[in-house]
Design a protein around this motif. Structure first.
Motif, PDB file in Angstrom:
ATOM      1  N   TRP A  10     -57.764  48.792 -23.690  1.00 31.03           N
ATOM      2  CA  TRP A  10     -58.618  48.125 -24.724  1.00 31.03           C
ATOM      3  C   TRP A  10     -60.020  48.350 -24.221  1.00 31.03           C
ATOM      4  N   ALA A  11     -60.588  48.505 -23.208  1.00 27.06           N
ATOM      5  CA  ALA A  11     -61.626  49.012 -22.719  1.00 27.06           C
ATOM      6  C   ALA A  11     -61.743  50.166 -22.839  1.00 27.06           C
ATOM      7  N   GLY A  12     -60.986  51.960 -22.719  1.00 29.76           N
ATOM      8  CA  GLY A  12     -60.849  52.771 -23.165  1.00 29.76           C
ATOM      9  C   GLY A  12     -60.527  53.371 -21.863  1.00 29.76           C
ATOM     10  N   GLY A  13     -59.564  52.569 -20.835  1.00 24.14           N
ATOM     11  CA  GLY A  13     -58.317  53.658 -20.286  1.00 24.14           C
ATOM     12  C   GLY A  13     -59.750  53.952 -19.360  1.00 24.14           C
ATOM     13  N   LYS A  14     -59.471  54.766 -18.182  1.00 28.59           N
ATOM     14  CA  LYS A  14     -60.157  55.267 -17.667  1.00 28.59           C
ATOM     15  C   LYS A  14     -61.090  56.381 -17.201  1.00 28.59           C
ATOM     16  N   GLU A  15     -61.292  56.977 -18.480  1.00 30.88           N
ATOM     17  CA  GLU A  15     -62.925  57.530 -18.864  1.00 30.88           C
ATOM     18  C   GLU A  15     -64.461  55.939 -19.233  1.00 30.88           C
ATOM     19  N   ALA A  16     -63.425  55.241 -20.117  1.00 33.80           N
ATOM     20  CA  ALA A  16     -64.060  54.191 -20.310  1.00 33.80           C
ATOM     21  C   ALA A  16     -64.992  53.734 -19.035  1.00 33.80           C
ATOM     22  N   LEU A  17     -64.066  53.615 -18.277  1.00 24.81           N
ATOM     23  CA  LEU A  17     -64.128  52.390 -17.099  1.00 24.81           C
ATOM     24  C   LEU A  17     -65.064  53.675 -15.983  1.00 24.81           C
ATOM     25  N   GLU A  18     -65.081  54.721 -16.161  1.00 23.29           N
ATOM     26  CA  GLU A  18     -65.431  55.456 -15.069  1.00 23.29           C
ATOM     27  C   GLU A  18     -67.267  55.704 -15.563  1.00 23.29           C
ATOM     28  N   VAL A  23     -72.440  54.342 -15.566  1.00 24.66           N
ATOM     29  CA  VAL A  23     -73.882  53.921 -15.945  1.00 24.66           C
ATOM     30  C   VAL A  23     -74.649  53.190 -14.936  1.00 24.66           C
ATOM     31  N   PHE A  24     -73.552  52.111 -14.639  1.00 21.67           N
ATOM     32  CA  PHE A  24     -74.183  51.237 -13.641  1.00 21.67           C
ATOM     33  C   PHE A  24     -74.206  51.121 -12.614  1.00 21.67           C
ATOM     34  N   TYR A  25     -73.947  51.566 -11.278  1.00 21.89           N
ATOM     35  CA  TYR A  25     -74.514  52.254  -9.962  1.00 21.89           C
ATOM     36  C   TYR A  25     -75.890  53.321 -10.153  1.00 21.89           C
ATOM     37  N   ALA A  26     -76.327  53.859 -11.479  1.00 21.10           N
ATOM     38  CA  ALA A  26     -77.090  54.184 -11.828  1.00 21.10           C
ATOM     39  C   ALA A  26     -78.226  53.519 -11.303  1.00 21.10           C
ATOM     40  N   LYS A  27     -78.041  52.246 -12.030  1.00 23.33           N
ATOM     41  CA  LYS A  27     -78.801  51.359 -12.299  1.00 23.33           C
ATOM     42  C   LYS A  27     -79.179  50.121 -10.706  1.00 23.33           C
ATOM     43  N   VAL A  28     -77.651  49.632 -10.380  1.00 16.06           N
ATOM     44  CA  VAL A  28     -77.888  49.598  -9.288  1.00 16.06           C
ATOM     45  C   VAL A  28     -79.163  49.992  -7.722  1.00 16.06           C
ATOM     46  N   LEU A  29     -78.863  51.408  -8.220  1.00 11.73           N
ATOM     47  CA  LEU A  29     -79.801  51.897  -7.040  1.00 11.73           C
ATOM     48  C   LEU A  29     -81.333  51.426  -7.450  1.00 11.73           C
ATOM     49  N   GLN A  30     -81.497  51.841  -8.634  1.00 12.89           N
ATOM     50  CA  GLN A  30     -82.982  51.515  -9.298  1.00 12.89           C
ATOM     51  C   GLN A  30     -83.350  49.894  -9.059  1.00 12.89           C
ATOM     52  N   ASP A  31     -82.503  49.127  -8.327  1.00 13.82           N
ATOM     53  CA  ASP A  31     -82.924  47.355  -8.754  1.00 13.82           C
ATOM     54  C   ASP A  31     -83.632  47.491  -7.415  1.00 13.82           C
ATOM     55  N   ASP A  32     -84.396  46.797  -7.096  1.00 12.52           N
ATOM     56  CA  ASP A  32     -85.211  46.510  -6.144  1.00 12.52           C
ATOM     57  C   ASP A  32     -84.031  45.472  -5.547  1.00 12.52           C
ATOM     58  N   LEU A  33     -82.948  45.102  -6.087  1.00 18.57           N
ATOM     59  CA  LEU A  33     -82.781  43.200  -5.224  1.00 18.57           C
ATOM     60  C   LEU A  33     -81.385  43.988  -4.824  1.00 18.57           C
ATOM     61  N   LEU A  34     -80.683  44.933  -5.710  1.00 21.09           N
ATOM     62  CA  LEU A  34     -79.552  45.773  -5.325  1.00 21.09           C
ATOM     63  C   LEU A  34     -79.831  46.658  -4.295  1.00 21.09           C
ATOM     64  N   ASP A 100     -72.939  47.412 -22.417  1.00 26.32           N
ATOM     65  CA  ASP A 100     -73.348  47.616 -24.069  1.00 26.32           C
ATOM     66  C   ASP A 100     -73.732  49.315 -23.519  1.00 26.32           C
ATOM     67  N   GLU A 101     -74.555  49.576 -22.893  1.00 27.18           N
ATOM     68  CA  GLU A 101     -75.251  51.075 -23.342  1.00 27.18           C
ATOM     69  C   GLU A 101     -73.923  51.880 -23.252  1.00 27.18           C
ATOM     70  N   VAL A 102     -72.816  51.685 -22.315  1.00 22.89           N
ATOM     71  CA  VAL A 102     -71.246  52.946 -22.518  1.00 22.89           C
ATOM     72  C   VAL A 102     -71.241  52.611 -23.476  1.00 22.89           C
ATOM     73  N   GLY A 103     -71.257  51.662 -24.341  1.00 20.43           N
ATOM     74  CA  GLY A 103     -70.254  51.015 -26.192  1.00 20.43           C
ATOM     75  C   GLY A 103     -68.848  50.865 -26.192  1.00 20.43           C
ATOM     76  N   LEU A 104     -68.820  49.757 -24.345  1.00 16.41           N
ATOM     77  CA  LEU A 104     -67.425  49.300 -24.068  1.00 16.41           C
ATOM     78  C   LEU A 104     -67.832  48.391 -25.226  1.00 16.41           C
ATOM     79  N   ALA A 105     -65.783  47.822 -25.600  1.00 14.01           N
ATOM     80  CA  ALA A 105     -65.453  47.028 -26.642  1.00 14.01           C
ATOM     81  C   ALA A 105     -66.514  45.736 -26.285  1.00 14.01           C
ATOM     82  N   ASP A 106     -66.921  45.308 -28.045  1.00  9.51           N
ATOM     83  CA  ASP A 106     -68.302  44.215 -27.094  1.00  9.51           C
ATOM     84  C   ASP A 106     -67.455  42.574 -28.509  1.00  9.51           C
ATOM     85  N   ASP A 107     -66.256  43.250 -29.074  1.00  9.49           N
ATOM     86  CA  ASP A 107     -65.236  41.508 -29.163  1.00  9.49           C
ATOM     87  C   ASP A 107     -64.819  40.347 -28.697  1.00  9.49           C
TER      88      ASP A 107
END
Length: 156
Positions: A10-18, A23-34, A100-107
């Motif tokens: 439902w999430a879109g498989g391997k490519e969607a999760l990768e 995208v997530f870890y790029a955000k993490v590396l820009q976050d002061d707390l994480l 949300d940014e990568v368009g993962l299923a949002d139902d």
């Protein structure tokens, strides 16, 4: 009756999760707390996490077969890190923003399962980050997450 797809499908498989974890870890590396927690992560970290989630969500054994990981090895990465509730909450917020940014299923059903897994897993990560030894036996199977409830109260 039509078969119910796995969360992985439902999430879109391997490519969607990768894409999600990239995208997530790029955000993490820009976050002061994480960023201090993740600044020394390996270049393959986001892919390994995507493969872990894929397997937990009912996909192929990417984490255990391709990455030679296990449930115990994932937990071992958290032991002794002394993660905080603020870091846990930020981690979830950034991951959901990335979804949300990568368009993962949002139902509602998928997002409920995703948020349930993130809450469950991140709370266990905080618990495990405050112990000195890995509480997970090397032979313990990978967790599995589906569309429903995890099945009762937490047992340390």
């Amino acid at each position: 009756m039509k078969a119910i797809p796995s969360l992985y499908e439902w999430a879109g498989g391997k490519e969607a999760l990768e894409k999600l974890t990239e995208v997530f870890y790029a955000k993490v590396l820009q976050d002061d707390l994480l960023e201090p927690v993740f600044r020394h992560m390996s270049p393959d970290h986001s892919r390994h996490v995507a493969h872990f989630i894929a397997q937990v969500f009912g996909g192929p054994p990417l984490y255990t077969a391709e990455d030679q990981g296990s449930h115990a090895s994932m937990v071992r990465h958290h032991v002794g890190k002394s993660l905080t509730e603020a870091q846990r909450r930020r981690w979830i917020a950034l991951l959901l923003d990335s979804a949300d940014e990568v368009g993962l299923a949002d139902d509602p059903e998928f997002r409920s399962a995703l948020v349930g897994y993130l809450e469950w897993g991140s709370r266990i990560a905080v618990i495990n980050s405050n112990v000195a030894e890995n509480p997970v036996n090397p032979e313990e199977p990978m967790p599995k997450w589906g569309w429903g409830e995890p099945g009762g109260p937490y047992q340390p």
